[in-house]
Design a protein around this motif. Structure first.
Motif, PDB file in Angstrom:
ATOM      1  N   GLY A 104    -102.791 -36.074 -12.110  1.00 44.28           N
ATOM      2  CA  GLY A 104    -103.230 -34.662 -11.931  1.00 44.28           C
ATOM      3  C   GLY A 104    -103.984 -34.134 -13.264  1.00 44.28           C
ATOM      4  N   GLY A 105    -103.924 -32.857 -13.310  1.00 43.79           N
ATOM      5  CA  GLY A 105    -104.716 -32.125 -14.401  1.00 43.79           C
ATOM      6  C   GLY A 105    -103.678 -32.373 -15.760  1.00 43.79           C
ATOM      7  N   ASP A 106    -102.346 -32.688 -15.583  1.00 47.56           N
ATOM      8  CA  ASP A 106    -101.709 -32.684 -16.654  1.00 47.56           C
ATOM      9  C   ASP A 106    -101.452 -34.262 -17.457  1.00 47.56           C
ATOM     10  N   LEU A 107    -102.219 -34.455 -18.641  1.00 42.56           N
ATOM     11  CA  LEU A 107    -102.163 -35.716 -19.164  1.00 42.56           C
ATOM     12  C   LEU A 107    -101.021 -35.705 -20.060  1.00 42.56           C
ATOM     13  N   PRO A 108    -100.337 -36.958 -19.586  1.00 39.13           N
ATOM     14  CA  PRO A 108     -98.991 -37.145 -20.305  1.00 39.13           C
ATOM     15  C   PRO A 108     -99.159 -37.404 -21.912  1.00 39.13           C
ATOM     16  N   GLU A 109     -97.980 -37.226 -22.387  1.00 34.18           N
ATOM     17  CA  GLU A 109     -98.204 -37.216 -23.871  1.00 34.18           C
ATOM     18  C   GLU A 109     -97.761 -38.744 -24.408  1.00 34.18           C
ATOM     19  N   LEU A 110     -98.349 -39.153 -25.326  1.00 35.29           N
ATOM     20  CA  LEU A 110     -98.054 -40.569 -26.143  1.00 35.29           C
ATOM     21  C   LEU A 110     -96.872 -40.586 -26.439  1.00 35.29           C
ATOM     22  N   GLY A 111     -96.030 -41.556 -26.000  1.00 32.88           N
ATOM     23  CA  GLY A 111     -94.661 -41.960 -26.399  1.00 32.88           C
ATOM     24  C   GLY A 111     -93.652 -41.210 -25.680  1.00 32.88           C
ATOM     25  N   ASN A 112     -93.939 -40.371 -24.721  1.00 29.88           N
ATOM     26  CA  ASN A 112     -93.015 -39.752 -23.834  1.00 29.88           C
ATOM     27  C   ASN A 112     -92.506 -40.276 -22.616  1.00 29.88           C
ATOM     28  N   GLN A 113     -91.229 -40.405 -22.273  1.00 24.39           N
ATOM     29  CA  GLN A 113     -90.782 -41.000 -21.208  1.00 24.39           C
ATOM     30  C   GLN A 113     -90.957 -39.982 -19.836  1.00 24.39           C
ATOM     31  N   TYR A 114     -91.436 -40.668 -18.926  1.00 19.85           N
ATOM     32  CA  TYR A 114     -91.454 -39.782 -17.533  1.00 19.85           C
ATOM     33  C   TYR A 114     -90.909 -40.659 -16.465  1.00 19.85           C
ATOM     34  N   THR A 115     -90.741 -40.066 -15.398  1.00 22.72           N
ATOM     35  CA  THR A 115     -90.283 -40.385 -14.267  1.00 22.72           C
ATOM     36  C   THR A 115     -91.318 -40.341 -12.878  1.00 22.72           C
ATOM     37  N   ALA A 116     -91.447 -41.652 -12.337  1.00 26.12           N
ATOM     38  CA  ALA A 116     -92.217 -41.507 -11.372  1.00 26.12           C
ATOM     39  C   ALA A 116     -91.387 -41.931 -10.142  1.00 26.12           C
ATOM     40  N   ARG A 117     -91.982 -41.664  -8.948  1.00 27.65           N
ATOM     41  CA  ARG A 117     -91.318 -42.135  -7.759  1.00 27.65           C
ATOM     42  C   ARG A 117     -91.798 -43.181  -7.184  1.00 27.65           C
ATOM     43  N   GLY A 118     -90.870 -44.196  -6.951  1.00 28.49           N
ATOM     44  CA  GLY A 118     -90.994 -45.247  -6.449  1.00 28.49           C
ATOM     45  C   GLY A 118     -91.259 -45.581  -4.777  1.00 28.49           C
ATOM     46  N   PRO A 119     -91.880 -46.482  -4.101  1.00 33.74           N
ATOM     47  CA  PRO A 119     -91.904 -46.443  -2.774  1.00 33.74           C
ATOM     48  C   PRO A 119     -91.039 -45.991  -1.969  1.00 33.74           C
ATOM     49  N   ASP A 120     -89.741 -46.157  -2.416  1.00 34.58           N
ATOM     50  CA  ASP A 120     -88.493 -45.802  -1.596  1.00 34.58           C
ATOM     51  C   ASP A 120     -88.014 -44.518  -2.156  1.00 34.58           C
ATOM     52  N   GLY A 121     -88.568 -43.568  -2.722  1.00 38.86           N
ATOM     53  CA  GLY A 121     -88.071 -42.434  -3.450  1.00 38.86           C
ATOM     54  C   GLY A 121     -87.414 -42.559  -4.719  1.00 38.86           C
ATOM     55  N   GLU A 122     -87.151 -43.905  -4.998  1.00 39.26           N
ATOM     56  CA  GLU A 122     -86.108 -44.191  -6.197  1.00 39.26           C
ATOM     57  C   GLU A 122     -86.943 -43.498  -7.481  1.00 39.26           C
ATOM     58  N   ALA A 123     -86.267 -43.299  -8.643  1.00 37.34           N
ATOM     59  CA  ALA A 123     -86.770 -42.841 -10.011  1.00 37.34           C
ATOM     60  C   ALA A 123     -87.056 -44.146 -10.670  1.00 37.34           C
ATOM     61  N   VAL A 124     -88.343 -43.948 -11.143  1.00 32.98           N
ATOM     62  CA  VAL A 124     -88.929 -45.200 -11.826  1.00 32.98           C
ATOM     63  C   VAL A 124     -89.115 -44.565 -13.165  1.00 32.98           C
ATOM     64  N   PRO A 125     -88.427 -44.844 -14.171  1.00 33.05           N
ATOM     65  CA  PRO A 125     -88.760 -44.106 -15.379  1.00 33.05           C
ATOM     66  C   PRO A 125     -89.823 -45.145 -16.386  1.00 33.05           C
ATOM     67  N   PHE A 126     -90.565 -44.476 -17.131  1.00 34.80           N
ATOM     68  CA  PHE A 126     -91.665 -45.199 -17.811  1.00 34.80           C
ATOM     69  C   PHE A 126     -92.044 -44.457 -19.071  1.00 34.80           C
ATOM     70  N   VAL A 127     -92.662 -45.378 -20.030  1.00 29.02           N
ATOM     71  CA  VAL A 127     -92.893 -44.687 -21.276  1.00 29.02           C
ATOM     72  C   VAL A 127     -94.756 -44.860 -21.270  1.00 29.02           C
ATOM     73  N   VAL A 128     -95.259 -43.750 -21.713  1.00 28.24           N
ATOM     74  CA  VAL A 128     -96.616 -43.828 -22.034  1.00 28.24           C
ATOM     75  C   VAL A 128     -96.863 -44.417 -23.384  1.00 28.24           C
ATOM     76  N   LYS A 129     -97.601 -45.722 -23.294  1.00 23.70           N
ATOM     77  CA  LYS A 129     -97.930 -46.337 -24.264  1.00 23.70           C
ATOM     78  C   LYS A 129     -99.329 -46.110 -25.088  1.00 23.70           C
ATOM     79  N   GLU A 130    -100.395 -45.921 -24.150  1.00 17.79           N
ATOM     80  CA  GLU A 130    -101.691 -45.681 -24.722  1.00 17.79           C
ATOM     81  C   GLU A 130    -102.566 -44.907 -23.584  1.00 17.79           C
ATOM     82  N   ILE A 131    -103.300 -44.143 -24.187  1.00 16.85           N
ATOM     83  CA  ILE A 131    -104.145 -43.325 -23.291  1.00 16.85           C
ATOM     84  C   ILE A 131    -105.508 -43.503 -23.337  1.00 16.85           C
ATOM     85  N   LYS A 132    -106.105 -43.989 -22.387  1.00 18.62           N
ATOM     86  CA  LYS A 132    -107.606 -44.588 -22.454  1.00 18.62           C
ATOM     87  C   LYS A 132    -108.488 -43.682 -21.609  1.00 18.62           C
TER      88      LYS A 132
END
Length: 181
Positions: A104-132
C-alpha cells in the motif's frame, strides 16, 4: 520449666521432598539470556517473570530443551545450541520479492520485522532485507535462523504438569490462562 517431649511426639520431620528433575511432563520456570556468541544480549526473560514451558512438548527450541533434561531448581547452565537444533538453517527459498504496491502507501522500513497473513489466515513473520524501486525483498526465515544460540539459563521451578496442562501441551500459569502464540 521445660518438660521433655514424651517419646511418641517428634519434632516436625524436615520436609525433604525429593528434588524434582526436569523430565518430560514437568513444568519448568527459567530465567534466560540469549546472545549469538558476542555476549550482546538479544533476548532475555523479564526479571521476576521467568519463562514457563512443559518439557518434552516442543515449546522451546529443541537443543535447549534437550540440554535442560535432568536439571533441578536453582541449577544454572550455559547452553550453546547450533542452528539446526535452534531455529533451523537459513533457507534461501525464504528470500522473496514482493511488489512494492503490496504494502500500500506505507513503505516498510529496512531491517524491521512485519507480519503478513498467509493463505489460511496464519501469521507469517518476515524481515525486510532490501527495498528496490519495484519490489521489496523479504526474508521469511526466522531472524535467528542459521545462528548459533548461546543461552544462559537459571532454573527457578520444576513441578509436575497438571493433567489439563499435559492435555493442552502448554502451561497454565497462576492467575488464569495465558496463550502466548
Amino acid at each position: 520449666q521445660t518438660t521433655r517431649a514424651p517419646g511418641n511426639i517428634r519434632p516436625f520431620p524436615s520436609r525433604r521432598r525429593r528434588t524434582l528433575k526436569i523430565a518430560n511432563g514437568t513444568v519448568v520456570a527459567l530465567d534466560y539470556k540469549l546472545h549469538l556468541g558476542d555476549g550482546e544480549i538479544i533476548d532475555a526473560s523479564e526479571p521476576g517473570s521467568p519463562l514457563y514451558y512443559i518439557q518434552g512438548e516442543g515449546n522451546i527450541v529443541p537443543g535447549l530443551e534437550r540440554a535442560l533434561e535432568g536439571l533441578s531448581k536453582d541449577d544454572v547452565k550455559q547452553v550453546i545450541v547450533p542452528a539446526e537444533d535452534g531455529y533451523g538453517a537459513h533457507d534461501p527459498q525464504g528470500i522473496q520479492e514482493v511488489p512494492r504496491d503490496a504494502f500500500g502507501g506505507d513503505l516498510p522500513e529496512l531491517g524491521n520485522q512485519y507480519t503478513a497473513r498467509g493463505p489460511d489466515g496464519e501469521a507469517v513473520p518476515f524481515v525486510v532485507k532490501e527495498i528496490k524501486p519495484e519490489v521489496v525483498v523479504v526474508d521469511l526465515n526466522h531472524p535467528l535462523a542459521g545462528q548459533t544460540l548461546h543461552f544462559e539459563v537459571a532454573i527457578r521451578e520444576v513441578r509436575e504438569a497438571t493433567a489439563e496442562e499435559k492435555e493442552h501441551g502448554h502451561v497454565h500459569e497462576a492467575g488464569g490462562h495465558h496463550h502466548h502464540h
